[in-house]
Write a protein that holds these residues in place. Structure first.
Motif, PDB file in Angstrom:
ATOM      1  N   UNK A 189       0.017  16.475  -4.906  1.00 51.38           N
ATOM      2  CA  UNK A 189      -1.320  16.880  -4.489  1.00 51.38           C
ATOM      3  C   UNK A 189      -2.344  15.751  -4.593  1.00 51.38           C
ATOM      4  N   UNK A 190      -1.935  14.633  -5.172  1.00 53.34           N
ATOM      5  CA  UNK A 190      -2.871  13.526  -5.402  1.00 53.34           C
ATOM      6  C   UNK A 190      -3.282  12.864  -4.097  1.00 53.34           C
ATOM      7  N   UNK A 191      -4.544  12.520  -4.025  1.00 53.65           N
ATOM      8  CA  UNK A 191      -5.053  11.676  -2.947  1.00 53.65           C
ATOM      9  C   UNK A 191      -5.092  10.264  -3.505  1.00 53.65           C
ATOM     10  N   UNK A 192      -4.582   9.325  -2.735  1.00 53.08           N
ATOM     11  CA  UNK A 192      -4.532   7.934  -3.179  1.00 53.08           C
ATOM     12  C   UNK A 192      -5.200   7.074  -2.123  1.00 53.08           C
ATOM     13  N   UNK A 196      -9.576  -5.743  -2.095  1.00 51.73           N
ATOM     14  CA  UNK A 196     -10.199  -5.766  -3.424  1.00 51.73           C
ATOM     15  C   UNK A 196      -9.186  -5.608  -4.552  1.00 51.73           C
ATOM     16  N   UNK A 197      -7.949  -5.235  -4.211  1.00 53.84           N
ATOM     17  CA  UNK A 197      -6.937  -5.015  -5.243  1.00 53.84           C
ATOM     18  C   UNK A 197      -7.235  -3.791  -6.083  1.00 53.84           C
ATOM     19  N   UNK A 198      -7.729  -2.734  -5.436  1.00 53.71           N
ATOM     20  CA  UNK A 198      -8.117  -1.510  -6.148  1.00 53.71           C
ATOM     21  C   UNK A 198      -7.312  -0.322  -5.637  1.00 53.71           C
ATOM     22  N   UNK A 199      -6.979   0.557  -6.553  1.00 57.50           N
ATOM     23  CA  UNK A 199      -6.349   1.832  -6.220  1.00 57.50           C
ATOM     24  C   UNK A 199      -7.192   2.919  -6.863  1.00 57.50           C
ATOM     25  N   UNK A 200      -7.533   3.929  -6.063  1.00 60.48           N
ATOM     26  CA  UNK A 200      -8.320   5.051  -6.564  1.00 60.48           C
ATOM     27  C   UNK A 200      -7.541   6.327  -6.280  1.00 60.48           C
ATOM     28  N   UNK A 201      -7.483   7.206  -7.265  1.00 61.17           N
ATOM     29  CA  UNK A 201      -6.738   8.449  -7.085  1.00 61.17           C
ATOM     30  C   UNK A 201      -7.367   9.582  -7.883  1.00 61.17           C
ATOM     31  N   UNK A 202      -7.167  10.785  -7.386  1.00 62.92           N
ATOM     32  CA  UNK A 202      -7.621  11.977  -8.111  1.00 62.92           C
ATOM     33  C   UNK A 202      -6.438  12.637  -8.823  1.00 62.92           C
ATOM     34  N   UNK A 222       0.847  -1.200   0.000  1.00 62.43           N
ATOM     35  CA  UNK A 222       0.000   0.000   0.000  1.00 62.43           C
ATOM     36  C   UNK A 222       0.876   1.242   0.000  1.00 62.43           C
ATOM     37  N   UNK A 223       1.875   1.272   0.872  1.00 62.56           N
ATOM     38  CA  UNK A 223       2.782   2.432   0.951  1.00 62.56           C
ATOM     39  C   UNK A 223       3.564   2.615  -0.342  1.00 62.56           C
ATOM     40  N   UNK A 224       4.030   1.518  -0.925  1.00 62.18           N
ATOM     41  CA  UNK A 224       4.833   1.607  -2.150  1.00 62.18           C
ATOM     42  C   UNK A 224       4.022   2.214  -3.285  1.00 62.18           C
ATOM     43  N   UNK A 225       2.793   1.747  -3.460  1.00 59.63           N
ATOM     44  CA  UNK A 225       1.940   2.263  -4.532  1.00 59.63           C
ATOM     45  C   UNK A 225       1.568   3.724  -4.258  1.00 59.63           C
ATOM     46  N   UNK A 226       1.209   4.025  -3.023  1.00 60.15           N
ATOM     47  CA  UNK A 226       0.830   5.387  -2.658  1.00 60.15           C
ATOM     48  C   UNK A 226       1.988   6.352  -2.887  1.00 60.15           C
ATOM     49  N   UNK A 227       3.177   5.963  -2.445  1.00 57.36           N
ATOM     50  CA  UNK A 227       4.345   6.840  -2.588  1.00 57.36           C
ATOM     51  C   UNK A 227       4.757   6.993  -4.047  1.00 57.36           C
ATOM     52  N   UNK A 228       4.599   5.942  -4.846  1.00 58.48           N
ATOM     53  CA  UNK A 228       4.965   6.030  -6.263  1.00 58.48           C
ATOM     54  C   UNK A 228       4.132   7.089  -6.970  1.00 58.48           C
ATOM     55  N   UNK A 229       2.843   7.128  -6.670  1.00 59.51           N
ATOM     56  CA  UNK A 229       1.969   8.127  -7.296  1.00 59.51           C
ATOM     57  C   UNK A 229       2.227   9.502  -6.698  1.00 59.51           C
ATOM     58  N   UNK A 230       2.329   9.579  -5.382  1.00 59.46           N
ATOM     59  CA  UNK A 230       2.520  10.866  -4.702  1.00 59.46           C
ATOM     60  C   UNK A 230       3.846  11.536  -5.069  1.00 59.46           C
ATOM     61  N   UNK A 231       4.864  10.750  -5.368  1.00 61.06           N
ATOM     62  CA  UNK A 231       6.164  11.313  -5.731  1.00 61.06           C
ATOM     63  C   UNK A 231       6.083  12.108  -7.030  1.00 61.06           C
TER      64      UNK A 231
END
Length: 65
Positions: A28-31, A37-43, A15-24
């Motif tokens: 400003x993205x919320x993840x 469920x194997x789902x990732x949602x982001x704005x 969870x942290x790896x995926x969240x940090x990859x997008x946030x890096x």
């Protein structure tokens, strides 16, 4: 919101790896990750193809939901 199916996530580290990859790349993205469920949602304003690539670079298989 963009939603992705992600295979291979099994724990909090995933969870942290995926969240940090997008946030890096979009601080400003919320993840939100639904591990069960194997789902990732982001704005994120990044294109979906880029998000799939970033998740793949972390070792997970992703596709646009």
């Amino acid at each position: 919101m963009q939603q992705f199916n992600v295979q291979g996530m099994t724990c909090g580290h995933c969870v942290r790896a995926v969240t940090q990859a997008i946030s890096a790349h979009d601080p400003a993205a919320q993840v939100q990750v639904d591990l069960a469920a194997g789902k990732v949602e982001t704005n994120s304003h990044l294109p979906p193809e880029r998000i799939v690539q970033l998740i793949a670079e972390e070792g997970y298989s992703a596709s646009l939901a």
